[in-house]
Design a protein around this motif. Structure first.
Motif, PDB file in Angstrom:
ATOM      1  N   GLY A  14       0.782  -1.222   0.000  1.00 16.50           N
ATOM      2  CA  GLY A  14       0.000   0.000   0.000  1.00 16.50           C
ATOM      3  C   GLY A  14       0.810   1.265   0.000  1.00 16.50           C
ATOM      4  N   ALA A  15       2.137   1.160   0.163  1.00 14.75           N
ATOM      5  CA  ALA A  15       2.955   2.377   0.217  1.00 14.75           C
ATOM      6  C   ALA A  15       2.875   3.147  -1.084  1.00 14.75           C
ATOM      7  CB  ALA A  15       4.407   2.011   0.542  1.00 14.75           C
ATOM      8  N   GLY A  16       2.912   2.432  -2.226  1.00 13.74           N
ATOM      9  CA  GLY A  16       2.835   3.109  -3.512  1.00 13.74           C
ATOM     10  C   GLY A  16       1.520   3.827  -3.706  1.00 13.74           C
ATOM     11  N   GLY A  17       0.420   3.178  -3.321  1.00 18.42           N
ATOM     12  CA  GLY A  17      -0.886   3.813  -3.452  1.00 18.42           C
ATOM     13  C   GLY A  17      -1.021   5.020  -2.559  1.00 18.42           C
ATOM     14  N   ARG A  18      -0.453   4.938  -1.364  1.00 21.94           N
ATOM     15  CA  ARG A  18      -0.495   6.074  -0.433  1.00 21.94           C
ATOM     16  C   ARG A  18       0.254   7.261  -1.020  1.00 21.94           C
ATOM     17  NH1 ARG A  18       1.210   3.401   3.672  1.00 21.94           N
ATOM     18  NH2 ARG A  18       3.412   3.869   3.411  1.00 21.94           N
ATOM     19  N   ARG A  19       1.407   7.030  -1.573  1.00 21.59           N
ATOM     20  CA  ARG A  19       2.194   8.116  -2.165  1.00 21.59           C
ATOM     21  C   ARG A  19       1.506   8.686  -3.393  1.00 21.59           C
ATOM     22  NH1 ARG A  19       7.715   4.587  -1.761  1.00 21.59           N
ATOM     23  NH2 ARG A  19       8.276   5.100   0.386  1.00 21.59           N
ATOM     24  N   ALA A  20       0.943   7.810  -4.225  1.00 19.46           N
ATOM     25  CA  ALA A  20       0.258   8.282  -5.422  1.00 19.46           C
ATOM     26  C   ALA A  20      -0.943   9.153  -5.060  1.00 19.46           C
ATOM     27  CB  ALA A  20      -0.177   7.104  -6.282  1.00 19.46           C
ATOM     28  N   ALA A  21      -1.680   8.753  -4.027  1.00 17.48           N
ATOM     29  CA  ALA A  21      -2.837   9.535  -3.595  1.00 17.48           C
ATOM     30  C   ALA A  21      -2.409  10.913  -3.114  1.00 17.48           C
ATOM     31  CB  ALA A  21      -3.590   8.793  -2.498  1.00 17.48           C
ATOM     32  N   ALA A  22      -1.309  10.951  -2.361  1.00 15.14           N
ATOM     33  CA  ALA A  22      -0.809  12.241  -1.867  1.00 15.14           C
ATOM     34  C   ALA A  22      -0.339  13.112  -3.022  1.00 15.14           C
ATOM     35  CB  ALA A  22       0.333  12.015  -0.872  1.00 15.14           C
ATOM     36  N   GLY A  23       0.399  12.519  -3.953  1.00 17.05           N
ATOM     37  CA  GLY A  23       0.874  13.287  -5.100  1.00 17.05           C
ATOM     38  C   GLY A  23      -0.271  13.842  -5.922  1.00 17.05           C
ATOM     39  N   ALA A  24      -1.291  13.020  -6.140  1.00 21.66           N
ATOM     40  CA  ALA A  24      -2.451  13.486  -6.903  1.00 21.66           C
ATOM     41  C   ALA A  24      -3.171  14.604  -6.162  1.00 21.66           C
ATOM     42  CB  ALA A  24      -3.397  12.319  -7.164  1.00 21.66           C
ATOM     43  N   GLY A  25      -3.280  14.462  -4.846  1.00 20.97           N
ATOM     44  CA  GLY A  25      -3.960  15.498  -4.063  1.00 20.97           C
ATOM     45  C   GLY A  25      -3.296  16.852  -4.198  1.00 20.97           C
ATOM     46  N   ALA A  26      -1.980  16.874  -4.011  1.00 20.26           N
ATOM     47  CA  ALA A  26      -1.251  18.140  -4.095  1.00 20.26           C
ATOM     48  C   ALA A  26      -1.202  18.659  -5.529  1.00 20.26           C
ATOM     49  CB  ALA A  26       0.163  17.968  -3.551  1.00 20.26           C
ATOM     50  N   GLY A  27      -0.900  17.787  -6.491  1.00 16.86           N
ATOM     51  CA  GLY A  27      -0.740  18.217  -7.875  1.00 16.86           C
ATOM     52  C   GLY A  27      -2.016  18.751  -8.479  1.00 16.86           C
ATOM     53  N   VAL A  28      -3.125  18.055  -8.286  1.00 18.43           N
ATOM     54  CA  VAL A  28      -4.400  18.502  -8.852  1.00 18.43           C
ATOM     55  C   VAL A  28      -4.857  19.791  -8.188  1.00 18.43           C
ATOM     56  CG1 VAL A  28      -6.841  17.916  -9.078  1.00 18.43           C
ATOM     57  CG2 VAL A  28      -5.098  16.195  -9.565  1.00 18.43           C
ATOM     58  N   THR A  29      -4.693  19.884  -6.881  1.00 18.06           N
ATOM     59  CA  THR A  29      -5.104  21.090  -6.170  1.00 18.06           C
ATOM     60  C   THR A  29      -4.384  22.321  -6.694  1.00 18.06           C
ATOM     61  OG1 THR A  29      -5.633  19.859  -4.158  1.00 18.06           O
ATOM     62  CG2 THR A  29      -5.192  22.208  -3.904  1.00 18.06           C
ATOM     63  N   LEU A  30      -3.084  22.222  -6.863  1.00 21.84           N
ATOM     64  CA  LEU A  30      -2.308  23.379  -7.312  1.00 21.84           C
ATOM     65  C   LEU A  30      -2.467  23.622  -8.811  1.00 21.84           C
ATOM     66  CD1 LEU A  30       0.747  22.671  -5.074  1.00 21.84           C
ATOM     67  CD2 LEU A  30      -0.828  24.584  -4.858  1.00 21.84           C
ATOM     68  N   ALA A  31      -2.798  22.600  -9.565  1.00 17.63           N
ATOM     69  CA  ALA A  31      -3.080  22.811 -10.983  1.00 17.63           C
ATOM     70  C   ALA A  31      -4.357  23.614 -11.172  1.00 17.63           C
ATOM     71  CB  ALA A  31      -3.202  21.464 -11.696  1.00 17.63           C
ATOM     72  N   LEU A  32      -5.347  23.398 -10.304  1.00 19.24           N
ATOM     73  CA  LEU A  32      -6.661  24.009 -10.476  1.00 19.24           C
ATOM     74  C   LEU A  32      -6.857  25.293  -9.678  1.00 19.24           C
ATOM     75  CD1 LEU A  32      -8.923  20.804 -10.324  1.00 19.24           C
ATOM     76  CD2 LEU A  32      -8.202  22.065 -12.353  1.00 19.24           C
ATOM     77  N   ASP A  33      -6.001  25.585  -8.723  1.00 19.44           N
ATOM     78  CA  ASP A  33      -6.199  26.721  -7.813  1.00 19.44           C
ATOM     79  C   ASP A  33      -6.426  28.018  -8.605  1.00 19.44           C
ATOM     80  OD1 ASP A  33      -6.041  28.772  -5.927  1.00 19.44           O
ATOM     81  OD2 ASP A  33      -4.476  27.765  -4.768  1.00 19.44           O
ATOM     82  N   PRO A  34      -7.631  28.594  -8.550  1.00 18.90           N
ATOM     83  CA  PRO A  34      -7.894  29.814  -9.326  1.00 18.90           C
ATOM     84  C   PRO A  34      -7.123  31.019  -8.799  1.00 18.90           C
ATOM     85  CG  PRO A  34      -9.751  29.338  -7.889  1.00 18.90           C
ATOM     86  CD  PRO A  34      -8.817  28.177  -7.781  1.00 18.90           C
ATOM     87  N   GLY A  35      -6.776  30.998  -7.527  1.00 17.47           N
ATOM     88  CA  GLY A  35      -5.994  32.093  -6.969  1.00 17.47           C
ATOM     89  C   GLY A  35      -4.618  32.187  -7.588  1.00 17.47           C
ATOM     90  N   LEU A  36      -4.006  31.048  -7.854  1.00 14.49           N
ATOM     91  CA  LEU A  36      -2.685  31.049  -8.483  1.00 14.49           C
ATOM     92  C   LEU A  36      -2.768  31.535  -9.929  1.00 14.49           C
ATOM     93  CD1 LEU A  36      -1.283  27.670  -7.115  1.00 14.49           C
ATOM     94  CD2 LEU A  36      -0.802  29.982  -6.291  1.00 14.49           C
ATOM     95  N   VAL A  37      -3.863  31.209 -10.602  1.00 11.60           N
ATOM     96  CA  VAL A  37      -4.060  31.708 -11.962  1.00 11.60           C
ATOM     97  C   VAL A  37      -4.231  33.219 -11.944  1.00 11.60           C
ATOM     98  CG1 VAL A  37      -5.536  31.604 -14.003  1.00 11.60           C
ATOM     99  CG2 VAL A  37      -5.061  29.520 -12.703  1.00 11.60           C
ATOM    100  N   ASP A  38      -5.012  33.719 -10.997  1.00  8.53           N
ATOM    101  CA  ASP A  38      -5.205  35.163 -10.879  1.00  8.53           C
ATOM    102  C   ASP A  38      -3.880  35.874 -10.597  1.00  8.53           C
ATOM    103  OD1 ASP A  38      -7.069  37.593 -10.335  1.00  8.53           O
ATOM    104  OD2 ASP A  38      -5.851  37.462  -8.516  1.00  8.53           O
ATOM    105  N   THR A  39      -3.034  35.270  -9.790  1.00  7.30           N
ATOM    106  CA  THR A  39      -1.724  35.861  -9.518  1.00  7.30           C
ATOM    107  C   THR A  39      -0.898  35.963 -10.794  1.00  7.30           C
ATOM    108  OG1 THR A  39      -1.642  35.189  -7.190  1.00  7.30           O
ATOM    109  CG2 THR A  39       0.460  35.475  -8.314  1.00  7.30           C
ATOM    110  N   LEU A  40      -1.007  34.986 -11.679  1.00  9.19           N
ATOM    111  CA  LEU A  40      -0.305  35.067 -12.957  1.00  9.19           C
ATOM    112  C   LEU A  40      -0.871  36.179 -13.834  1.00  9.19           C
ATOM    113  CD1 LEU A  40       0.024  31.280 -13.810  1.00  9.19           C
ATOM    114  CD2 LEU A  40       1.906  32.857 -13.380  1.00  9.19           C
ATOM    115  N   GLN A  41      -2.164  36.394 -13.754  1.00  4.80           N
ATOM    116  CA  GLN A  41      -2.791  37.424 -14.581  1.00  4.80           C
ATOM    117  C   GLN A  41      -2.486  38.828 -14.068  1.00  4.80           C
ATOM    118  OE1 GLN A  41      -6.726  35.669 -14.088  1.00  4.80           O
ATOM    119  NE2 GLN A  41      -6.851  35.327 -16.295  1.00  4.80           N
TER     120      GLN A  41
END
Length: 497
Positions: free
Chosen positions: A112-139
């Motif tokens: 289960g270690a691999g699945g645990r790490r993958a879940a964490a990576g997906a959580g952080a990566g997707v959150t920061l990919a979609l964060d509208p505040g970070l997009v606004d900062t770029l604009q």
């Protein structure tokens, strides 16, 4: 890692990167190209033109231009430069996914270690990919520039150091110092680093910590030199620095109200659903546990960095919602790792982000680089030397010479043809409706580009306007980048000599 884990991590990072590029690319057409956004690119152009590096705004640092220097070197136009910047900023998602992957590991390879790490990576990566505040900062670049990205890299290297990679600690220190050069409030993140220091020393030993401190001291020298230059304005160091530090201050608003407003807008306005798993994951990461000590250290960094930023901001009576975005990456990384302690919860953060932020597309205040590229192409096609200035009617807001000239050079115009020599023909970029309209080289929505072969005709034209223009000039903005060292007799001031 096993071969299977390596493949899973690679696919995860590519997916997060692709998602982040898609989200940011969709916002490229509304990026502001005003002076706050353009300054870092003009400073980078000055370096490429052989000029001495300069800080594009008084409260920033050399990290501003250094971060975008490779982009300016290869961009084919201003639109292309903005698109490259979006891709560069999208790196935050895979970088943070990798950091969460490492942080979620317990130091074992149990089932289960691999699945645990993958879940964490997906959580952080997707959150920061979609964060509208970070997009606004770029604009609207001044809301943070690349400080969120720098703290994301800080976390990646910091987490690697917590897992025993001593070489990563100096790299984390460099990005931490660079974050303060991107935005002054990011200086407060140093408090988080100090609080995490005992864990770092335990992980890598005293010598790497001392080496990293030395690297940090060397890295901060250019910023200290800039601060010293700002302090030497002739009014006394306190007054000079105070004028810069309080430029956006709100002394009439209490510290408590500043904090409440920032938290309300960042959480409730930008999307509340994602904040429950973010804060729950942070709390879980703070819980003690021998197998999770590295998570606790990272969580302490997040809390300390957030507190330090708030203290810096409140000390100068400013703290706005977009300042909280600076710690977006460390928070998402730690929260995703904390939730991964219970593996099924590891994907909760990604699902919440998709629900709360998936369809949000912030609309920026600008028009991207399209208009400037049209002007830049027209400037590049002029015969012989020309001088580009601006005239603003009714309002000081509108089309500007600097982005047009930058675009022209990126599109292949010879910088030597952009001249401030006496008697040079003037290209006047008029924003607003002019009372007297000679034949225009080019027209667009709310602006026109006029050519005067005799500079005196340009001066007379501006004087004929009724009511008079609110502002005339603008050559200085591009001169510092295109001709960082002026030949004798050249003058960017208005009227042209």
């Amino acid at each position: 890692m096993t071969r299977r884990d390596t493949i899973a991590l690679t696919l995860l990072l590519l997916a997060c990167f692709g998602l982040a590029i898609f989200v940011r690319a969709s916002a490229a057409g509304t990026v502001s190209t005003g002076s706050d956004s353009l300054g870092q690119y003009l400073a980078a152009m000055a370096v490429l033109r052989g000029g001495e590096p300069f800080v594009p705004n008084p409260e920033g640092g050399h990290a501003l231009w250094a971060w975008v220097l490779p982009l300016v070197a290869v961009a084919p136009s201003l639109t292309g430069l903005i698109e490259l910047r979006m891709v560069q900023a999208a790196l935050l998602a895979p970088v943070s996914a990798a950091a969460a992957w490492v942080l979620a590991g317990h130091g074992d390879e149990s089932d289960g270690a691999g699945g645990r790490r993958a879940a964490a990576g997906a959580g952080a990566g997707v959150t920061l990919a979609l964060d509208p505040g970070l997009v606004d900062t770029l604009q609207v670049a001044f809301r943070g520039y690349a400080a969120p990205e720098f703290l994301g890299f800080t976390m990646l290297f910091g987490v690697l150091a917590l897992r025993g990679r001593a070489w990563a600690l100096p790299a984390a220190t460099l990005f931490l110092v660079g974050a303060s050069g991107q935005h002054p409030l990011a200086t407060g993140a140093a408090l988080g680093a100090l609080l995490a220091l005992p864990w770092l020393r335990h992980a890598v030993g005293l010598k790497p910590v001392l080496v990293s401190c030395a690297v940090g001291l060397l890295a901060v020298v250019p910023r200290l030199a800039h601060v010293a230059a700002v302090a030497d304005c002739g009014l006394g160091a306190a007054a000079c620095l105070g004028a810069v530090a309080t430029g956006s201050a709100e002394p009439h608003v209490s510290s408590w109200d500043l904090l409440l407003r920032a938290a309300h807008d960042r959480v409730m306005v930008e999307g509340p659903a994602v904040w429950l798993p973010l804060l729950a994951g942070l709390m879980l990461a703070l819980l003690p546990g021998r197998a999770f000590s590295h998570q606790r250290a990272a969580a302490v960094f997040v809390v300390g960095a957030s507190l330090g930023m708030a203290l810096v901001g409140l000390s100068i009576d400013t703290f706005r919602p977009y300042h909280l975005r600076i710690v977006a990456a460390p928070l998402a990384i730690v929260a995703a790792a904390g939730l991964s302690r219970a593996r099924p919860l590891g994907v909760l953060l990604a699902l919440a982000a998709a629900y709360a932020w998936g369809l949000q597309r912030p609309v920026g205040p600008g028009a991207g680089g399209a208009g400037a590229d049209v002007l830049g192409a027209a400037i590049a096609q002029q015969d012989g030397p020309v001088r580009v200035d601006g005239m603003w009617l009714q309002s000081p807001v509108g089309a500007e010479p600097a982005p047009a000239v930058l675009s022209a050079v990126l599109q292949g115009a010879d910088p030597e043809q952009l001249s401030l020599a006496p008697g040079t023909p003037v290209l006047l970029l008029v924003s607003g409706l002019a009372g007297v309209e000679p034949a225009a080289v080019l027209t667009g929505p709310g602006w026109m580009l006029l050519r005067f072969d005799d500079p005196n005709d340009a001066v007379r034209f501006t004087a004929e306007q009724d009511p008079p223009p609110v502002l005339v000039g603008g050559a200085l903005d591009w001169q510092k980048a295109i001709h960082p060292t002026l030949p004798e007799g050249w003058d960017p001031g208005w009227p042209p000599l």
